[in-house]
Write an enzyme that holds these catalytic residues in place. Structure first.
Site, mmCIF file in Angstrom:
data_model
loop_
_atom_site.group_PDB
_atom_site.id
_atom_site.type_symbol
_atom_site.label_atom_id
_atom_site.label_comp_id
_atom_site.label_asym_id
_atom_site.label_seq_id
_atom_site.Cartn_x
_atom_site.Cartn_y
_atom_site.Cartn_z
ATOM 1 N N TYR A 139 0.981 -1.085 -0.517
ATOM 2 C CA TYR A 139 0.109 -0.743 0.055
ATOM 3 C C TYR A 139 0.904 1.323 -0.075
ATOM 4 C CZ TYR A 139 -4.081 -3.072 0.870
ATOM 5 O OH TYR A 139 -5.056 -3.985 0.793
ATOM 6 N N LYS A 190 3.641 -15.232 1.268
ATOM 7 C CA LYS A 190 3.280 -16.160 0.222
ATOM 8 C C LYS A 190 4.646 -16.615 -0.265
ATOM 9 C CE LYS A 190 0.493 -17.986 -3.648
ATOM 10 N NZ LYS A 190 0.089 -19.074 -2.909
ATOM 11 N N ASP A 222 -2.771 -18.309 0.965
ATOM 12 C CA ASP A 222 -3.885 -19.013 -0.225
ATOM 13 C C ASP A 222 -4.519 -20.037 0.905
ATOM 14 O OD1 ASP A 222 -1.278 -19.713 -0.554
ATOM 15 O OD2 ASP A 222 -1.950 -20.212 -2.560
ATOM 16 N N ASP A 246 -5.269 -6.866 5.146
ATOM 17 C CA ASP A 246 -6.574 -6.441 5.275
ATOM 18 C C ASP A 246 -7.431 -7.406 4.451
ATOM 19 O OD1 ASP A 246 -8.746 -4.199 4.575
ATOM 20 O OD2 ASP A 246 -7.176 -3.764 2.898
ATOM 21 N N ASP A 250 -10.691 -9.219 6.852
ATOM 22 C CA ASP A 250 -12.223 -8.408 7.303
ATOM 23 C C ASP A 250 -12.392 -10.845 7.404
ATOM 24 O OD1 ASP A 250 -12.507 -6.755 6.963
ATOM 25 O OD2 ASP A 250 -12.891 -6.752 5.036
#
Ligand code: NAD
Length: 354
Positions: A139, A190, A222, A246, A250
């Site tokens: 970001y 990852k 994943d 992020d 959620d």
């Protein structure tokens, strides 16, 4: 305990008022020495000063030990330029205070087990803390942007960058937090594809040497996305990058049902900003319908993480559980056979149970 209060917009003032009552109640019980000062951030601050994060509010935030924020934004300010939108105040506070660790617990309350979209036997007993790195990663990495190419097409770029100190400090937060909970950290990356997260894995493993009492595991993002819906009970603390956090926070939050129940903390060491995960809920503003529990639980996180008052934090959480067990519900979590109450009454009942 110097606490800056930023009620903000929409239902923010309603839910913060309830949480302040909770802090006052605990102040009486434990002689905590709570001192609060209220400031303007968000749309209300823009209306008053032309700036969603006025200097006076930033000063107040800087000199406080902790910040309790309601929510910002709403339709009234949606046509403003991005530079003065209410939401800029949140980004400004995070950046100015270097709030690098975002903590979001996802805990299921037995009384609300049917609010989850997953089967009760999958979600019963889940108690996960997702720790997201908040001020680095893709970001913020440079270069970023969209450029026009000679052939008339475009090229969009973002850069996933992490340095050793950035990873070390978030890893420490994860291990310290795990010590206060179930003693397990799962670091998500990852590393099989992304070099910067291969560094992430190495640094987390290195920091772990100082926390051998905590169990560390690693998982690819994943797989984590799958495991959260397959067997969420395997997780205690999850620590991960800004982007993965992020998304996974959620996903983890939704295991538990309503957005009105979810607290959060953003920390820079002991200093922290505490706020509910939800927004300003313009559709129910001023109707005494908001669920104050997310903000009240944010106050519990404040007592735990900034002030180290584990007993007082547990008191709040136990009181919330008790009132839910007694069947009291705000409209967002109400179902047949439970007792519908407004924001004010829900707050009063919880405070009465402390
Ligand atoms: P929202 O979270 O405000 O509302 C989504 C839905 O959830 C609405 O139906 C609302 O009534 C309900 N809801 C939210 N909190 C609730 C609570 N405590 N009790 C009961 N019901 C609750 O999200 P939105 O509608 O997408 O956004 C509204 C405004 O809030 C926008 O301006 C947005 O930018 C802003 N926002 C702010 C924050 C923040 O301050 N951290 C976060 C998200 C959105």
């Amino acid at each position: 305990m110097k606490i800056a209060l930023f009620p903000g917009d929409g239902i923010g003032p309603e839910v913060v008022a309830s949480a302040v009552e909770t802090l006052n109640r605990l102040d009486d019980k434990y002689s905590l020495g709570v001192e609060t000062e209220t400031g303007l951030v968000g749309g209300c601050a823009y209306d008053a000063t032309g700036n969603p994060l006025p200097d006076s509010s930033l000063e107040l935030a800087k000199k406080a030990d902790a910040i309790l924020l309601g929510a910002v934004g709403g339709p009234k300010w949606e046509s403003l330029d991005y530079s003065v939108r209410p939401e800029r105040a949140l980004l400004g506070l995070r950046a100015e205070l270097d709030l690098f660790a975002n903590l979001r617990p996802a805990k299921i309350y037995p009384a609300l087990i049917n609010a989850s979209s997953l089967r009760p036997e999958i979600v019963s007993g889940i108690d996960i803390l997702v720790i997201r790195e908040l001020v680095g990663g893709i970001y913020f990495g440079q270069p970023k942007g969209v450029e026009k190419l000679d052939d008339g097409t475009e090229r969009g770029v973002n850069t996933l960058v992490y340095t050793t100190p950035e990873i070390e400090r978030i890893a420490k937060v994860a291990f310290e937090s795990a010590r206060k909970r179930g003693g397990k950290v799962c670091s998500i990356d990852k590393a099989n594809v992304l070099e910067s997260t291969e560094l992430w894995r190495r640094v987390v493993t290195e920091v772990h040497k100082d926390y051998s009492d905590v169990e560390l595991s690693h998982m690819y993002v994943d797989n984590c996305a799958m495991q959260l819906v397959r067997n969420p009970k395997q997780f205690d603390v999850i620590v991960t990058t800004n982007l993965f956090g992020d998304i996974l926070s959620d996903e983890a939050a939704m295991l538990t049902g309503s957005i009105g129940m979810l607290p959060s903390a953003s920390l820079a060491g002991a200093k922290g900003m505490y706020e509910p995960v939800h927004g300003s809920a313009p559709d129910i503003t001023g109707q005494d319908k908001a669920n104050p529990i997310a903000t009240i639980l944010s106050a519990a996180m404040m007592l735990r993480y900034t002030f180290g008052k584990e007993d007082a934090a547990n008191d709040i959480e136990t009181a919330v559980e008790k009132i839910l067990d007694e069947g009291y519900r705000t409209a967002d979590i109400h179902s047949e056979g439970t007792k519908l109450v407004g924001c004010k009454e829900m707050g009063e009942r919880i405070n009465g149970a402390i």
